[in-house]
Design a protein around this motif. Structure first.
Motif, mmCIF file in Angstrom:
data_model
loop_
_atom_site.group_PDB
_atom_site.id
_atom_site.type_symbol
_atom_site.label_atom_id
_atom_site.label_comp_id
_atom_site.label_asym_id
_atom_site.label_seq_id
_atom_site.Cartn_x
_atom_site.Cartn_y
_atom_site.Cartn_z
ATOM 1 N N ALA A 123 28.130 -15.124 -12.553
ATOM 2 C CA ALA A 123 26.679 -15.097 -12.381
ATOM 3 C C ALA A 123 26.318 -15.853 -11.101
ATOM 4 O O ALA A 123 27.135 -16.629 -10.580
ATOM 5 N N PRO A 124 25.118 -15.647 -10.579
ATOM 6 C CA PRO A 124 24.683 -16.433 -9.416
ATOM 7 C C PRO A 124 24.706 -17.924 -9.740
ATOM 8 O O PRO A 124 24.405 -18.337 -10.863
ATOM 9 N N GLN A 125 25.061 -18.725 -8.759
ATOM 10 C CA GLN A 125 25.098 -20.173 -8.920
ATOM 11 C C GLN A 125 23.793 -20.857 -8.521
ATOM 12 O O GLN A 125 23.577 -22.024 -8.834
ATOM 13 N N ARG A 126 22.931 -20.143 -7.830
ATOM 14 C CA ARG A 126 21.649 -20.684 -7.395
ATOM 15 C C ARG A 126 20.608 -19.561 -7.373
ATOM 16 O O ARG A 126 20.931 -18.389 -7.182
ATOM 17 N N SER A 127 19.336 -19.959 -7.525
ATOM 18 C CA SER A 127 18.215 -19.092 -7.174
ATOM 19 C C SER A 127 17.791 -19.470 -5.763
ATOM 20 O O SER A 127 17.823 -20.655 -5.385
ATOM 21 N N LEU A 128 17.383 -18.483 -4.970
ATOM 22 C CA LEU A 128 17.146 -18.692 -3.550
ATOM 23 C C LEU A 128 15.691 -18.456 -3.194
ATOM 24 O O LEU A 128 15.023 -17.593 -3.771
ATOM 25 N N LEU A 129 15.215 -19.209 -2.217
ATOM 26 C CA LEU A 129 13.899 -18.985 -1.617
ATOM 27 C C LEU A 129 13.991 -19.285 -0.135
ATOM 28 O O LEU A 129 14.543 -20.324 0.264
ATOM 29 N N THR A 130 13.479 -18.371 0.685
ATOM 30 C CA THR A 130 13.467 -18.598 2.128
ATOM 31 C C THR A 130 12.109 -18.226 2.687
ATOM 32 O O THR A 130 11.433 -17.335 2.167
ATOM 33 N N GLU A 185 14.069 -24.219 -9.748
ATOM 34 C CA GLU A 185 14.195 -22.816 -10.114
ATOM 35 C C GLU A 185 12.855 -22.258 -10.589
ATOM 36 O O GLU A 185 12.460 -21.142 -10.219
ATOM 37 N N LYS A 186 12.124 -23.027 -11.401
ATOM 38 C CA LYS A 186 10.815 -22.589 -11.885
ATOM 39 C C LYS A 186 9.845 -22.419 -10.723
ATOM 40 O O LYS A 186 9.062 -21.466 -10.682
ATOM 41 N N ARG A 187 9.892 -23.342 -9.791
ATOM 42 C CA ARG A 187 8.985 -23.269 -8.635
ATOM 43 C C ARG A 187 9.301 -22.049 -7.774
ATOM 44 O O ARG A 187 8.399 -21.321 -7.356
ATOM 45 N N PHE A 188 10.564 -21.826 -7.488
ATOM 46 C CA PHE A 188 10.948 -20.692 -6.638
ATOM 47 C C PHE A 188 10.523 -19.364 -7.271
ATOM 48 O O PHE A 188 10.100 -18.440 -6.576
ATOM 49 N N PRO A 230 20.425 -23.569 -11.750
ATOM 50 C CA PRO A 230 19.919 -22.947 -12.978
ATOM 51 C C PRO A 230 19.294 -23.984 -13.909
ATOM 52 O O PRO A 230 19.864 -25.053 -14.137
ATOM 53 N N GLY A 231 18.105 -23.661 -14.424
ATOM 54 C CA GLY A 231 17.431 -24.539 -15.365
ATOM 55 C C GLY A 231 16.661 -25.686 -14.749
ATOM 56 O O GLY A 231 16.054 -26.490 -15.471
ATOM 57 N N SER A 232 16.660 -25.780 -13.421
ATOM 58 C CA SER A 232 16.004 -26.910 -12.757
ATOM 59 C C SER A 232 14.514 -26.655 -12.549
ATOM 60 O O SER A 232 14.026 -25.524 -12.640
#
Length: 457
Positions: free
Chosen positions: A173-180, A242-245, A237-239
């Motif tokens: 699974a992905p290890q991070r959610s990303l925002l740029t 993550e919710k903000r992104f 994950p779960g941070s």
């Protein structure tokens, strides 16, 4: 690239992104008749989609472009002379170092700009560009009609034609959610991010908050705004991050989320972040998502049994935390073009597989290891602790560590703490215990004193 090969062999490239069009230009210059297929026309590729990440590249990838006779943008883009790193965790500010790149500069160019300019050059030199959605069914006659077919449609598209290599793929699974998001409002002189480095805006900056994720700021060349800055964030994950992104739905909202993130978690850089502005003329100057790091087989087959080759993200998908995706795609493209230009036999499954395996050994596997190191992968956690402490204690090792983003092969033989100590000693000329003995926790990071009033007075 120059070649004496005057062959009329035919090649098809599926996908007109950075890796695909780079390979297409190289094959065209090597004497192939080349057709590029894209589901969007040239204007839409430039103006109707977001950039696929920040596409940060360093010396080896620039050398690959030069080997193909292509511009590197070193004369147009704002340059990175190094990377500053700050690590916080458990409410403490722990590690702070400034690593200079050794003999090269980094640069980040909008992939839409680079692909658009290379596509224009491709057409001017006689290449053929077809706007068409290439399905697996459509790919079969294309591959049958060409000597060599490269699939560069990214992680989606036709990637399912290439089996996942379970022996090299370590994550399910992905290890991070990303925002740029890309912004303007900052220059590049010594007053910008001066609290992180005397080089100021000539450095890119990386911050780690152990329980939340990572954030990066770096100079960037935007397709419309020109010299600018890019933010790229990774949320665990779960941070809370993550919710903000996940709430981002526009460039403006992404910019607000990043600003609030720095106000709440990374206040040492806040004045610079507050000075940034959204690029209003580009509604696609932001992106969110997630990447599962995956290795696929280099050769796939159409329904009719015709072999096709995976290129770029279609072949290997990296988490972008260590900037390996764009670099690997360019280097793989150059290696494929060079090998194809010299090859006189069929481009069969054996040939495609041999080229791919050589590329994996040359770079891709080491690039994945460095990526896992910066992702704080548990398997490499103690090695990472030793490396980051040594970098904070000795600027020679700080330079060597950040330069693994350029040459990940330096990490090839590092598989244990003992190996890490050997590399520290080799770089510094001192026993690793001596170097690590100089490490002291940061205690409190210096805070930015940046002022827009001061820089515009």
């Amino acid at each position: 690239m120059t070649t004496s090969n005057t062959s009329t062999r035919k090649a098809a490239v599926i996908g007109a992104g950075q890796a695909g069009i780079t390979a297409a230009l190289g094959l065209l210059d090597a004497g192939f008749v080349v057709t590029v297929y894209s589901e969007r026309d040239q204007r839409a590729l430039r103006d109707s989609v977001p950039a696929t990440g920040t596409a940060l590249i360093f010396g080896e990838a620039q050398a690959a472009e030069e080997a193909l006779g292509l511009p590197t943008y070193l004369d147009r883009a704002p340059l990175h002379s190094g990377l500053t790193v700050r690590v916080a965790g458990g409410g403490e500010e722990l590690i702070d170092f400034d690593g200079a790149f050794d003999g090269f500069h980094g640069l980040a160019v909008d992939t839409r700009l680079k692909a658009d300019e290379r596509l224009t050059t491709f057409l001017e030199r006689g290449g053929r560009f077809v706007v068409d959605t290439v399905t697996p069914e459509r790919l079969d006659p294309i591959a049958a009609d060409n000597d060599l077919t490269l699939v560069a449609t990214g992680r989606g598209g036709l990637s399912g034609l290439f089996e996942i290599d379970e022996t090299r793929t370590v994550y399910d699974a992905p290890q991070r959610s990303l925002l740029t998001v890309t912004v303007t409002g900052l220059g590049y002189d010594e007053s910008v991010f001066a609290h992180r480095s005397p080089a100021g805006g000539g450095r890119s900056g990386f911050s780690i908050v152990a329980e939340q994720g990572e954030g990066w700021w770096g100079p960037y060349l935007h397709k419309d705004a020109g010299p600018s800055w890019a933010f790229l964030g990774w949320a665990r994950p779960g941070s809370d991050w993550e919710k903000r992104f996940a709430a981002a739905d526009s460039a403006e909202s992404a910019h607000r989320i990043v600003t609030d993130l720095y106000r709440d978690y990374l206040d040492w850089d806040l004045p610079e972040v507050l000075a940034t502005e959204v690029i209003a003329e580009d509604p696609h100057s932001w992106l969110k998502g997630a990447v599962r790091p995956v290795f696929r087989r280099g050769a796939g087959h159409t329904a009719g049994g015709h072999p096709v080759a995976a290129l770029g993200d279609t072949a290997v998908a990296y988490d972008p935390i260590a900037g390996q995706g764009a670099q690997s795609g360019l280097i793989q493209a150059q290696r494929l073009v060079t090998a194809a230009a010299a090859h006189e036999g069929p481009f069969d499954t054996a040939w495609i597989t041999a080229q791919y395996e050589a590329f994996l050994e040359f770079r891709a596997e080491d690039a994945a290891k460095v990526t896992r190191l910066f992702l704080s992968d548990p398997e490499f956690a103690e090695i990472g602790n030793q490396f980051f402490a040594a970098a904070a204690a000795d600027p020679r090792f700080a330079s060597a560590l950040v330069s693994t983003l350029h040459r990940p092969q330096a990490a090839h033989s590092v598989n244990s703490v003992a190996d890490a100590h050997e590399l520290i000693a080799a770089v510094t000329g001192e026993d690793a215990a001596t170097v690590l003995g100089r490490f002291r926790p940061a205690g409190r990071f210096s805070r930015s004193q940046y002022s827009t009033a001061a820089t515009t007075a």
